[in-house]
Write an enzyme that holds these catalytic residues in place. Structure first.
Site, short mmCIF file in Angstrom:
data_model
loop_
_atom_site.label_atom_id
_atom_site.label_comp_id
_atom_site.label_asym_id
_atom_site.label_seq_id
_atom_site.Cartn_x
_atom_site.Cartn_y
_atom_site.Cartn_z
N ASP A 15 35.54 19.05 15.08
CA ASP A 15 35.93 20.44 15.29
C ASP A 15 36.85 20.57 16.51
O ASP A 15 36.75 19.79 17.45
CB ASP A 15 34.65 21.27 15.50
CG ASP A 15 34.87 22.73 15.14
OD1 ASP A 15 36.02 23.13 14.89
OD2 ASP A 15 33.89 23.47 15.12
N ASN A 63 36.66 25.75 3.51
CA ASN A 63 37.96 25.71 4.18
C ASN A 63 39.12 26.23 3.31
O ASN A 63 40.21 26.47 3.82
CB ASN A 63 38.31 24.29 4.65
CG ASN A 63 37.53 23.84 5.87
OD1 ASN A 63 37.28 22.66 6.08
ND2 ASN A 63 37.14 24.78 6.73
C1 FPP Z 1 38.13 21.54 12.30
O1 FPP Z 1 38.91 22.04 13.35
C2 FPP Z 1 38.84 20.48 11.58
C3 FPP Z 1 39.16 20.49 10.25
C4 FPP Z 1 38.81 21.60 9.34
C5 FPP Z 1 39.91 19.38 9.64
C6 FPP Z 1 39.57 18.02 10.17
C7 FPP Z 1 40.41 16.99 9.54
C8 FPP Z 1 40.91 15.89 10.18
C9 FPP Z 1 40.63 15.64 11.60
C10 FPP Z 1 41.70 14.86 9.48
C11 FPP Z 1 41.26 14.64 8.07
C12 FPP Z 1 41.61 13.35 7.55
C13 FPP Z 1 41.67 13.03 6.20
C14 FPP Z 1 41.69 11.62 5.77
C15 FPP Z 1 41.74 14.03 5.15
P1 FPP Z 1 39.30 23.57 13.33
O2 FPP Z 1 40.60 23.72 12.65
O3 FPP Z 1 38.19 24.37 12.72
O4 FPP Z 1 39.43 23.86 14.84
P2 FPP Z 1 39.17 25.24 15.59
O5 FPP Z 1 37.70 25.53 15.44
O6 FPP Z 1 39.55 24.92 16.99
O7 FPP Z 1 40.04 26.27 14.94
#
Ligand code: FPP
Length: 237
Positions: A15, A63
């Protein structure tokens, strides 16, 4: 010297990508780009430390409600990352497995996933499980439906539905339960991740944003795990 307890199965809720980007005045997608580079590094670190299973939450069934540009970017990541890193997976002897609902992903994505899973299937180092279009409640519901249908069709007796049998109907069939669950970015919740598999996991939360998660952060989490006293409902020996 005290024995070092290494978790067999580590799961991570990655996250804070959006927050990382916002702090720098960048689009959220660049946070995911940096987060995916962190994932590659962390997978290598876990593999070098002898962790046997690493499961990461890359895209949840919830998501899809994010802005289209962000969803499109995340949907492009399996192809972008697998074509770039498939040789590394072979070199590091890592077996890749995607868990989640594939139907909605489309042929372009599933064919590359299938290809790399097939290519790495005999690797016997770490197993990297990428939860992509994954949701735990739906996973449990689908297992329940499949078992109910087997009972209805006289293929299964109700008394044969043990915890082990139920586990074998989940995406993580054959994978041991999670020992250590890490969540970054100071969010203290589970968000529909591996609900069955984390029943007795040790939970570790850190303020570090996922793109900043370093070797030091991993070692702090492993150190905390090492100092936990796991009792599984029993009492201290
Ligand atoms: C959460 O941060 C992260 C995600 C929803 C995506 C995570 C994905 C990756 C790190 C790479 C994935 C790799 C592959 C192979 C598909 P957020 O966007 O919710 O952060 P925030 O809470 O700060 O908004």
């Amino acid at each position: 010297m005290a024995e070092i307890k290494l978790p067999k199965h580590v799961a991570i809720i990655m996250d804070g990508n959006g927050t990382w980007a916002k702090k720098r005045g960048l689009p959220r997608t660049l946070g995911h780009k940096k987060g995916s580079e962190t994932l590659v590094e962390v997978a290598k670190m876990c593999s070098r430390r002898g962790i046997k299973y690493l499961t990461v939450y890359a895209f949840s069934t919830e998501n899809w409600s994010r802005p289209k540009e962000e969803v499109d970017y995340l949907m492009g990541l399996p192809q972008a990352m697998l074509s770039r890193y498939e040789d590394d997976l072979m070199r590091d002897n890592i077996k890749l497995k995607f868990i989640g609902f594939r139907e909605k992903l489309g042929k372009n994505i599933t064919s590359i996933i299938d290809r790399v899973e097939e290519k790495t299937k005999n690797n016997d180092g770490m197993v990297l499980l990428v939860a992509f279009n994954y949701g735990a409640r739906d996973e449990i519901l689908e297992a329940a439906k499949s078992i109910a249908s087997d009972v209805k069709n006289n293929k299964l007796e109700i008394d044969d539905i043990t915890k082990e049998y139920f586990s074998s109907k989940l995406f993580t069939s054959g994978v041991p339960d999670v020992d250590l669950l890490i969540r970054t970015s100071n969010q203290i919740r589970i968000s529909n991740f591996l609900l069955w598999q984390i029943s007795y996991s040790e939970l570790y939360f850190t303020n570090t944003l996922w793109p900043d998660f370093s070797e030091k952060d991993l070692d702090e989490a492993l150190f905390a795990y090492n100092n936990r006293d796991r009792r599984y409902g029993g009492i201290k020996k």
